[in-house]
Design an enzyme around this catalytic site. Structure first.
Site, mmCIF file in Angstrom:
data_model
loop_
_atom_site.group_PDB
_atom_site.id
_atom_site.type_symbol
_atom_site.label_atom_id
_atom_site.label_comp_id
_atom_site.label_asym_id
_atom_site.label_seq_id
_atom_site.Cartn_x
_atom_site.Cartn_y
_atom_site.Cartn_z
ATOM 1 N N ASN A 109 -31.018 -12.191 -30.890
ATOM 2 C CA ASN A 109 -31.787 -11.482 -29.847
ATOM 3 C C ASN A 109 -33.130 -10.975 -30.375
ATOM 4 O OD1 ASN A 109 -31.393 -8.596 -27.639
ATOM 5 N ND2 ASN A 109 -32.220 -10.585 -27.167
ATOM 6 N N SER A 166 -33.929 -15.563 -27.149
ATOM 7 C CA SER A 166 -33.629 -14.919 -25.856
ATOM 8 C C SER A 166 -34.672 -13.882 -25.437
ATOM 9 C CB SER A 166 -32.199 -14.361 -25.800
ATOM 10 O OG SER A 166 -31.967 -13.394 -26.773
ATOM 11 N N ASP A 201 -33.161 -23.005 -33.242
ATOM 12 C CA ASP A 201 -33.374 -21.670 -33.808
ATOM 13 C C ASP A 201 -34.618 -21.704 -34.710
ATOM 14 O OD1 ASP A 201 -33.272 -19.280 -35.104
ATOM 15 O OD2 ASP A 201 -31.141 -19.403 -35.601
HETATM 16 P P1 4NP Z 1 -32.461 -15.909 -32.433
HETATM 17 O O1 4NP Z 1 -32.867 -16.283 -33.947
HETATM 18 O O2 4NP Z 1 -30.971 -16.172 -32.309
HETATM 19 O O3 4NP Z 1 -33.263 -16.859 -31.631
HETATM 20 O O4 4NP Z 1 -32.832 -14.450 -32.254
HETATM 21 C C1 4NP Z 1 -32.232 -15.743 -35.060
HETATM 22 C C2 4NP Z 1 -32.661 -14.534 -35.550
HETATM 23 C C3 4NP Z 1 -32.079 -14.020 -36.694
HETATM 24 C C4 4NP Z 1 -31.059 -14.708 -37.312
HETATM 25 C C5 4NP Z 1 -30.628 -15.912 -36.812
HETATM 26 C C6 4NP Z 1 -31.214 -16.428 -35.675
HETATM 27 N N1 4NP Z 1 -30.472 -14.195 -38.494
HETATM 28 O O5 4NP Z 1 -29.658 -14.882 -39.111
HETATM 29 O O6 4NP Z 1 -30.783 -13.049 -38.895
#
Ligand code: 4NP
Length: 156
Positions: A12, A16, A128
């Site tokens: 998040n 999103s 991602d």
């Molecule tokens: P999101 O991206 O799911 O699009 O917000 C990510 C943000 C942080 C992490 C993974 C995905 N993380 O591993 O910290």
């Protein structure tokens, strides 16, 4: 009655919040924001309380889109409160559907991949961008602008 829409990714802080900002921008530019309640959430809790990732904020800003959200984790209550939950990838979709198994009611949100509304992509995965380069944020915004327009077309 307002249509209540929740966008969901993993953290998040990238996808999103961007989807939320893109959709808000779209409905505001069309003057129909009063017909919608819009929010975003993550399936994970690592970034709760944080603004969106600065790389995502800057990429969106270049398109005139602001990202107002602070990260929060999805709750069971969201499944009752929202009409539709739009997920960014298959892992988010599976996580939200697993959460929905805890509810003994059919009156819960419809849960769908956001890219099921995209017109220029056959994939259902918004990649991602967190560990990648700047181009990843542009790809995310391109996909989300397309899908949000497709989703909004459902209401016209
Ligand atoms: P999101 O991206 O799911 O699009 O917000 C990510 C943000 C942080 C992490 C993974 C995905 N993380 O591993 O910290």
């Amino acid at each position: 009655m307002k249509k209540r829409v929740l966008f969901v990714c993993l953290g998040n802080i990238c996808r999103s919040p961007a989807a939320e900002g893109v959709f808000l921008h779209l409905i505001q530019s069309r003057g129909i924001e009063a017909h919608f309640e819009v929010d975003s959430a993550g399936t994970g809790n690592w970034h709760v309380g944080k603004k969106a990732d600065s790389r995502m904020i800057n990429a969106a800003k270049k398109r005139g889109i602001s990202l107002p959200s602070f990260a929060r984790q999805i709750t069971l209550d969201d499944l009752y409160r929202f009409d539709v939950i739009l997920t960014m990838d298959s892992a988010n979709l599976a996580a939200v559907k697993t959460l929905a198994l805890e509810i003994d009611s059919e009156k819960i949100a419809e849960i769908k991949p956001i890219l099921s509304y995209a017109r220029s992509s056959n994939s259902l995965e918004v990649p991602d961008p967190y560990y990648g380069g700047d181009d990843g944020f542009e790809i995310v915004l391109d996909l989300l602008e397309d899908a949000c327009k497709g989703f909004l077309a459902e209401f016209s």
